[in-house]
Design a protein around this motif. Structure first.
Motif, PDB file in Angstrom:
ATOM      1  N   LEU A  13       0.833  -1.199   0.000  1.00 20.24           N
ATOM      2  CA  LEU A  13       0.000   0.000   0.000  1.00 20.24           C
ATOM      3  C   LEU A  13       0.870   1.252   0.000  1.00 20.24           C
ATOM      4  CD1 LEU A  13      -2.657   1.613   0.367  1.00 20.24           C
ATOM      5  CD2 LEU A  13      -2.386   1.266   2.832  1.00 20.24           C
ATOM      6  N   GLU A  29      -7.287  13.113   0.647  1.00 19.58           N
ATOM      7  CA  GLU A  29      -7.431  12.713   2.048  1.00 19.58           C
ATOM      8  C   GLU A  29      -6.748  13.705   2.985  1.00 19.58           C
ATOM      9  OE1 GLU A  29      -7.976   7.884   1.686  1.00 19.58           O
ATOM     10  OE2 GLU A  29      -6.035   8.695   2.283  1.00 19.58           O
ATOM     11  N   VAL A  50       0.469   4.149   7.735  1.00 21.77           N
ATOM     12  CA  VAL A  50       0.554   5.015   6.547  1.00 21.77           C
ATOM     13  C   VAL A  50       1.274   6.333   6.867  1.00 21.77           C
ATOM     14  CG1 VAL A  50      -0.715   5.977   4.590  1.00 21.77           C
ATOM     15  CG2 VAL A  50      -1.625   3.998   5.797  1.00 21.77           C
ATOM     16  N   PRO A 108      -5.824   5.535   8.717  1.00 19.71           N
ATOM     17  CA  PRO A 108      -5.832   5.682   7.266  1.00 19.71           C
ATOM     18  C   PRO A 108      -5.516   4.361   6.559  1.00 19.71           C
ATOM     19  CG  PRO A 108      -3.813   6.621   8.160  1.00 19.71           C
ATOM     20  CD  PRO A 108      -4.584   6.053   9.318  1.00 19.71           C
ATOM     21  N   HIS A 109      -6.528   3.691   6.038  1.00 20.93           N
ATOM     22  CA  HIS A 109      -6.383   2.455   5.255  1.00 20.93           C
ATOM     23  C   HIS A 109      -5.700   1.335   6.041  1.00 20.93           C
ATOM     24  CE1 HIS A 109      -7.714   4.578   1.663  1.00 20.93           C
ATOM     25  NE2 HIS A 109      -6.884   5.548   1.994  1.00 20.93           N
ATOM     26  N   GLU A 112      -8.236  -2.268   6.124  1.00 19.27           N
ATOM     27  CA  GLU A 112      -8.285  -3.047   4.886  1.00 19.27           C
ATOM     28  C   GLU A 112      -7.088  -3.983   4.735  1.00 19.27           C
ATOM     29  OE1 GLU A 112     -10.034   0.492   2.117  1.00 19.27           O
ATOM     30  OE2 GLU A 112      -8.228   0.776   3.303  1.00 19.27           O
ATOM     31  N   CYS A 137     -10.130   6.085   7.166  1.00 19.70           N
ATOM     32  CA  CYS A 137     -10.051   6.279   5.717  1.00 19.70           C
ATOM     33  C   CYS A 137     -10.062   4.903   5.051  1.00 19.70           C
ATOM     34  CB  CYS A 137      -8.780   7.005   5.310  1.00 19.70           C
ATOM     35  SG  CYS A 137      -8.551   8.613   6.098  1.00 19.70           S
ATOM     36  N   GLY A 138     -10.812   4.775   3.960  1.00 20.38           N
ATOM     37  CA  GLY A 138     -10.877   3.484   3.280  1.00 20.38           C
ATOM     38  C   GLY A 138     -11.214   3.633   1.807  1.00 20.38           C
ATOM     39  N   PHE A 139     -10.924   2.577   1.038  1.00 15.56           N
ATOM     40  CA  PHE A 139     -11.317   2.523  -0.363  1.00 15.56           C
ATOM     41  C   PHE A 139     -12.772   2.060  -0.451  1.00 15.56           C
ATOM     42  CE2 PHE A 139      -6.665   1.939  -0.769  1.00 15.56           C
ATOM     43  CZ  PHE A 139      -6.391   2.988  -1.637  1.00 15.56           C
ATOM     44  N   GLY A 164      -5.432  -6.093  -0.305  1.00 14.16           N
ATOM     45  CA  GLY A 164      -6.410  -5.415   0.529  1.00 14.16           C
ATOM     46  C   GLY A 164      -7.793  -6.032   0.449  1.00 14.16           C
ATOM     47  N   PHE A 166     -11.275  -4.671   0.846  1.00 13.87           N
ATOM     48  CA  PHE A 166     -11.931  -3.380   0.962  1.00 13.87           C
ATOM     49  C   PHE A 166     -13.304  -3.527   1.606  1.00 13.87           C
ATOM     50  CE2 PHE A 166      -9.149  -3.120  -2.859  1.00 13.87           C
ATOM     51  CZ  PHE A 166      -8.116  -2.505  -2.190  1.00 13.87           C
ATOM     52  N   VAL A 221     -12.726   6.827  -2.506  1.00 10.64           N
ATOM     53  CA  VAL A 221     -12.325   6.696  -1.106  1.00 10.64           C
ATOM     54  C   VAL A 221     -13.347   7.394  -0.218  1.00 10.64           C
ATOM     55  CG1 VAL A 221      -9.852   6.491  -1.562  1.00 10.64           C
ATOM     56  CG2 VAL A 221     -10.866   8.752  -1.282  1.00 10.64           C
TER      57      VAL A 221
END
Length: 272
Positions: A13, A29, A50, A108-109, A112, A137-139, A164, A166, A221
């Motif tokens: 990622l 973001e 991240v 943040p992500h 996932e 935060c996500g896709f 990932g 999602f 996102v």
């Protein structure tokens, strides 16, 4: 997904975030997180994972940490130059913070690509104070990027990091609700098609405004803002001294009738 696989997927990622599409996501973001965190007050905040995204850049809290599972000398120098404190965790499902010690946590992500996303959320709930706040935060799988990713897995041509898993927004809200983390606000962004070059992504810059207006829930996102609710807890305000009202109290109609009849009988007795 075990811890080793989770670590590899997070590295994948971080590499993807350096691509043109990743830079597009990071820019949106960062702007969204800056607006959210600037209005959240407290003392202690932590960003989990991240490091390419400075989620707490606009936060006014005095104590801010970056939780990382690994830390190279280059990362350490970069964090020091940016004035960011680092808390190294062997696993995001076991955070190095005391229970009910944090006012804000940003993910943040992370969910996932975590080996145990539910345990990560349980750990976040543990370290948050009552009324503490969480930003995720996500896709968005319900987007053009999500459809492209599903097709890419069939053709072995992924657009997003392949490892990932999602999470849809309704599913995430269900997870949060089980932990008494009530979602209060949702934000969607990145409406450009899943393109790989900065040139073509820039050409679809107009899609951001159009998407916000015409198909707001189909952004690539999302950012979710939640608050930790504690059942049975009531906020006690100041005890104000209320002066007794000196206004005369109204007499009920029934009492007035009885008083009138009593006076009438009294007058008849005096006349006799």
């Amino acid at each position: 997904m075990d811890s080793a696989a989770s670590e590899k997927s997070i590295i994948a990622l971080e590499r993807w975030l350096q691509s043109p599409a990743g830079a597009y996501v990071r820019a949106w973001e960062q702007a969204c997180l800056d607006k959210l965190t600037a209005d959240i007050f407290g003392f202690n905040a932590v960003q989990i994972g991240v490091p390419q995204l400075d989620a707490l850049a606009a936060s006014r809290m005095p104590n801010k940490w970056q939780a990382a599972t690994r830390l190279s000398s280059a990362d350490e120098l970069a964090y020091a130059a940016a004035g960011r404190q680092v808390a190294v965790a062997l696993d995001f499902a076991d955070l190095p913070f005391a229970s009910q010690s944090l006012d804000l946590v940003v993910l943040p992500h992370v969910l996932e690509f975590a080996a145990e996303p539910h345990q990560v959320l349980r750990e976040v709930e543990r370290v948050l104070i009552p009324e503490g706040q969480l930003i995720v935060c996500g896709f968005n799988p319900a987007s053009l990027w999500g459809i492209r990713q599903g097709m890419g897995r069939i053709t072995s041509s992924d657009y997003l990091p392949a490892a990932g898993e999602f999470i849809s927004l309704p599913r995430l809200k269900d997870w949060l609700k089980l932990l008494n983390l009530g979602a209060t606000r949702n934000h969607f962004g990145c409406y450009a098609p899943p393109l790989r070059t900065a040139k073509w992504l820039d050409r679809f810059a107009f899609a951001e405004g159009a998407g916000q207006r015409w198909w707001p829930y189909l952004g690539a996102v999302y950012v979710v803002h939640a608050i930790k609710r504690v059942k049975g807890m009531t906020i006690i305000g100041p005890a104000w001294n209320k002066k007794a009202s000196k206004a005369p109290q109204a007499v009920p109609a029934a009492n007035r009738n009885e008083r009138k009849q009593h006076d009438q009988h009294q007058n008849e007795s005096n006349a006799a």
